[in-house]
Design an enzyme around this catalytic site. Structure first.
Site, mmCIF file in Angstrom:
data_model
loop_
_atom_site.group_PDB
_atom_site.id
_atom_site.type_symbol
_atom_site.label_atom_id
_atom_site.label_comp_id
_atom_site.label_asym_id
_atom_site.label_seq_id
_atom_site.Cartn_x
_atom_site.Cartn_y
_atom_site.Cartn_z
ATOM 1 N N ASP A 116 89.806 -22.612 1.828
ATOM 2 C CA ASP A 116 89.785 -23.240 3.141
ATOM 3 C C ASP A 116 91.152 -23.167 3.817
ATOM 4 O OD1 ASP A 116 90.925 -24.874 1.272
ATOM 5 O OD2 ASP A 116 89.554 -26.555 1.570
ATOM 6 N N ASP A 163 79.915 -29.456 2.186
ATOM 7 C CA ASP A 163 79.798 -29.474 0.730
ATOM 8 C C ASP A 163 78.582 -30.290 0.310
ATOM 9 O OD1 ASP A 163 81.931 -27.839 0.384
ATOM 10 O OD2 ASP A 163 83.351 -29.411 -0.187
ATOM 11 N N ASP A 205 75.076 -21.989 -6.496
ATOM 12 C CA ASP A 205 75.776 -21.258 -7.553
ATOM 13 C C ASP A 205 75.560 -21.893 -8.923
ATOM 14 O OD1 ASP A 205 76.818 -18.988 -6.538
ATOM 15 O OD2 ASP A 205 78.902 -19.630 -6.483
#
Length: 698
Positions: free
Chosen positions: A435, A341, A282
């Site tokens: 999450d 991540d 992103d």
């Protein structure tokens, strides 16, 4: 040169020789007996007295020398600390400065005179607090009783004029009456309410620690029924024992860590036909996009099943990124999805230790692994964070997973059953804690979770206070957003009464709302005010003993951090400002509740990184081509290191001055533990407000 004493010069040859060994920082004295000692001792003990006198003299001289050396070292350290503080403060920026810098292209200018006055004011206040501490120590040693003396002295010095005196006495009497009748009862009620919440929170922590102790005592541990690949020795065979696994790496402008995470995931020990890696980029920086895309192409050329996905419009932040990736057509061929991540580097056997738990367990929706940190000893800030994270994983997550099969998904280092994600409604962009959102909705649908405390995935802790502050703001505002949205669904859900009660009262209210509320209100507001309104009191056990017990419980999972227990207690109270502000913004849907700032990474290498990078594909490059590209594009060449600076946090500084003022006032009303707590807590707020903890930021 030894000092000259009369008894030293007379009959020096008859004395006892003394050998003095000067060893820094220790010293020792060795005696050498003289054959004449017995004669002198028999003659009346004169030699014995001489020997003792000389020994005592040398001992005193050596102690004085050592004390002078210690004082010199302390003075040098104090001067160095003061210069470091002055240097960092002089380059600091306030919150308004940073906002102005972001709004404009050029950095905001600040008057050197204002900065000098600001620093002088802080320095004066700090010296006042140090002098008060010295005064309190002297008063304690001398046995003074300030409160008794103050009660016998006139409360204020008034002018000789009768009219002015009467007026001031009337005003003071009215203020005392108003304070006793109106302010004190309300303050005492609020203090009592916060103490009750504090005790409930302490009981919850104690119960969690007892549960963790039982897990260790009984050896409770999730065990898979059948290890995957037991019937197939060849990992590359792609046998039916290995289910289809999708691995996702969401990232955004994280050029410091993308190579490590991609290399670690591509080296997972899993058949390549049964795995697909999605790099969900992103990034809005074209250079970062090009670097990540190039890294993915290198691994593709090496045969790794990896694809690069980029969204032109970054809608929904991480949740929108994951949602977009799940809409790919080939996702329907996969049964599980693992999420990492950008700063997470799983070990090669990660999937082999997590995916087998899904076998013959159709109700299992999530397997969560524990985080470990490559930079936990980098500075004081990372050490204090490590204490909290160890308690969170080893106590909170492990106990909730073992006894009620539910906990909040940590957003990474976990494996989801894709069917559970779809049944829960998929990823939603309505909060900044996507999450926790998906975990609550999956729990309401009846899915179970497992936490593996022995499976670790290495990552980084924020090394600067600014990054940590932004992270904690998001982690504490998001749950309050989610609570407002999920409360009707929880009430209407078909799960049992106890599970509903656990979700509402323990998971959300007690651990997400009550904890930051009482921490900030009790220790940062009520306690200082009780110094100015002595009719309202907080007992010493609330200020000292219970917080100490809480700190000990929190630090038990990280026993090596016990030397930092006092800084940990003070820092947690300091962080309550950020957490309380985040909780309020999330609960009432304020603008800052929707802030999403990617946590700054430093790119620390872990053991798994080194293994993965050693297996990374090598791409030969022509140095002449690189030189030409550098000449043609100067931006690709070595960049000048950006100047680092401090941020000055006005809220923390304001509370620091309030606490230090309250500590001075406590000398006249509540000498003892209140003074020390307020003083050191005020200094803690001062250090954090000046950004003197953690690394400086670019």
């Amino acid at each position: 040169m030894a000092p000259s004493f009369g008894w030293w010069d007379n009959e020096a040859h008859r004395g006892t020789p003394v050998v003095v060994k000067m060893e820094n920082p220790n010293w020792s004295i060795a005696e050498i007996s003289s054959p004449d000692d017995d004669e002198y001792d028999a003659g009346g003990g004169r030699a014995s007295r001489k020997k003792n006198a000389k020994q005592i003299t040398w001992v005193l001289l050596l102690k004085a020398h050592r004390a002078a050396g210690c004082l010199t070292s302390l003075a040098s350290a104090a001067v160095g600390l003061a210069s470091a503080v002055r240097r960092r403060v002089s380059s600091g920026r306030t919150d308004s400065d940073v906002a102005a810098t972001v709004a404009s292209s050029s950095p905001a200018e600040e008057s050197p005179l204002l900065r000098s006055r600001f620093y002088s004011f802080i320095k004066i206040f700090l010296w006042m607090s140090i002098l008060l501490l010295c005064f309190e120590a002297v008063a304690y040693l001398k046995g003074w009783h300030l409160s008794a003396a103050a009660s016998q002295m006139p409360r204020m010095v008034l002018p000789t004029s009768f009219t002015v005196r009467a007026l001031l006495e009337s005003l003071y009497t009215g203020w005392v009456s108003f304070r006793v009748e109106c302010i004190a009862p309300m303050l005492q009620f609020l203090a009592d309410a916060c103490v009750i919440l504090f005790l409930i929170q302490t009981a919850d922590r104690l119960i969690l620690c007892v549960g963790c102790f039982l897990i260790r005592l009984k050896g409770i541990k999730p065990i898979p029924k059948l290890p995957i690949g037991a019937s197939s020795d060849d990992v590359e065979s792609g046998g039916e024992d290995y289910p289809m696994v999708l691995v996702q790496i969401p990232m955004c402008n994280e050029k410091e860590v993308y190579q490590q995470s991609i290399a670690a995931v591509c080296n997972l020990d899993w058949p390549r036909p049964n795995i697909m890696v999605q790099v969900l980029d992103d990034s809005d920086d074209p250079k970062t996009q090009a670097l990540i895309k190039e890294e993915v192409e290198k691994w593709q050329q090496n045969g790794a099943p990896i694809v690069y996905l980029h969204r032109e419009l970054r809608v929904g932040y991480k949740a929108g990124n994951l949602k977009s990736a799940m809409n790919c057509n080939y996702v329907k061929d996969y049964e599980f999805v693992a999420i990492f991540d950008a700063d997470f580097q799983p070990m090669p056997d990660f999937l082999k230790r997590t995916v087998p738990h899904f076998t013959d367990n159709e109700d299992l929706g999530l397997v969560q692994a524990r985080w470990s940190f490559v930079n936990k000893d980098e500075n004081l800030l990372t050490r204090l964070q490590n204490i909290n994270m160890c308690f969170h994983f080893e106590v909170e997550q492990q106990v909730n997973g073992a006894f009620i099969n539910f906990f909040g998904f940590n957003g990474t280092a976990g494996v989801w059953r894709i069917k559970a994600l779809e049944d829960a409604g998929g990823w939603l962009e309505r909060t900044t804690v996507e999450d926790m959102d998906i975990a609550v909705r999956a729990h309401l649908k009846g899915w179970k979770f497992i936490f593996l405390n022995d499976v670790e995935c290495q990552c980084e802790l924020p090394e600067s206070y600014e990054a940590y502050r932004k992270q904690q703001h998001r982690w504490h505002s998001g749950p309050m957003q989610l609570f407002r949205l999920c409360l009707p669904n929880i009430i209407r859900s078909e799960i049992g009464f106890w599970k509903k009660s656990n979700l509402i009262f323990l998971f959300f209210l007690l651990r997400k709302l009550v904890l930051p509320f009482y921490s900030f209100t009790l220790f940062c507001i009520i306690l200082p005010l009780t110094m100015f309104v002595p009719e309202a009191e907080l007992p010493a056990w609330v200020v000292c003993y219970v917080p100490a017990i809480m700190s000990v419980l929190n630090i038990l999972p990280a026993p090596r951090s016990f030397p930092f227990i006092v800084p940990y207690l003070l820092f947690e109270n300091t962080m309550s400002v950020t957490k309380f502000n985040a909780m309020i913004s999330g609960l009432f849907q304020l603008g800052s509740a929707y802030e999403w700032v990617v946590t700054k990474k430093s790119g620390r290498s872990s053991e798994s990184d080194l293994v993965s990078m050693s297996k990374a594909p090598e791409q030969p490059q022509d140095s002449s081509v690189d030189d030409l590209e550098t000449i043609a594009n100067p931006d690709l060449g070595p960049k000048k290191k950006s100047k680092k600076h401090n941020r000055i946090y006005q809220k923390e500084l304001a509370l620091a001055f309030l606490l230090l003022t309250a500590s001075a006032r406590s000398l006249l009303s509540a000498q003892g533990i209140h003074f020390y707590f307020l003083l050191f807590q005020g200094i803690s707020f001062l250090l954090v407000g000046l950004d003197l903890i953690g690394e400086q930021i670019d």
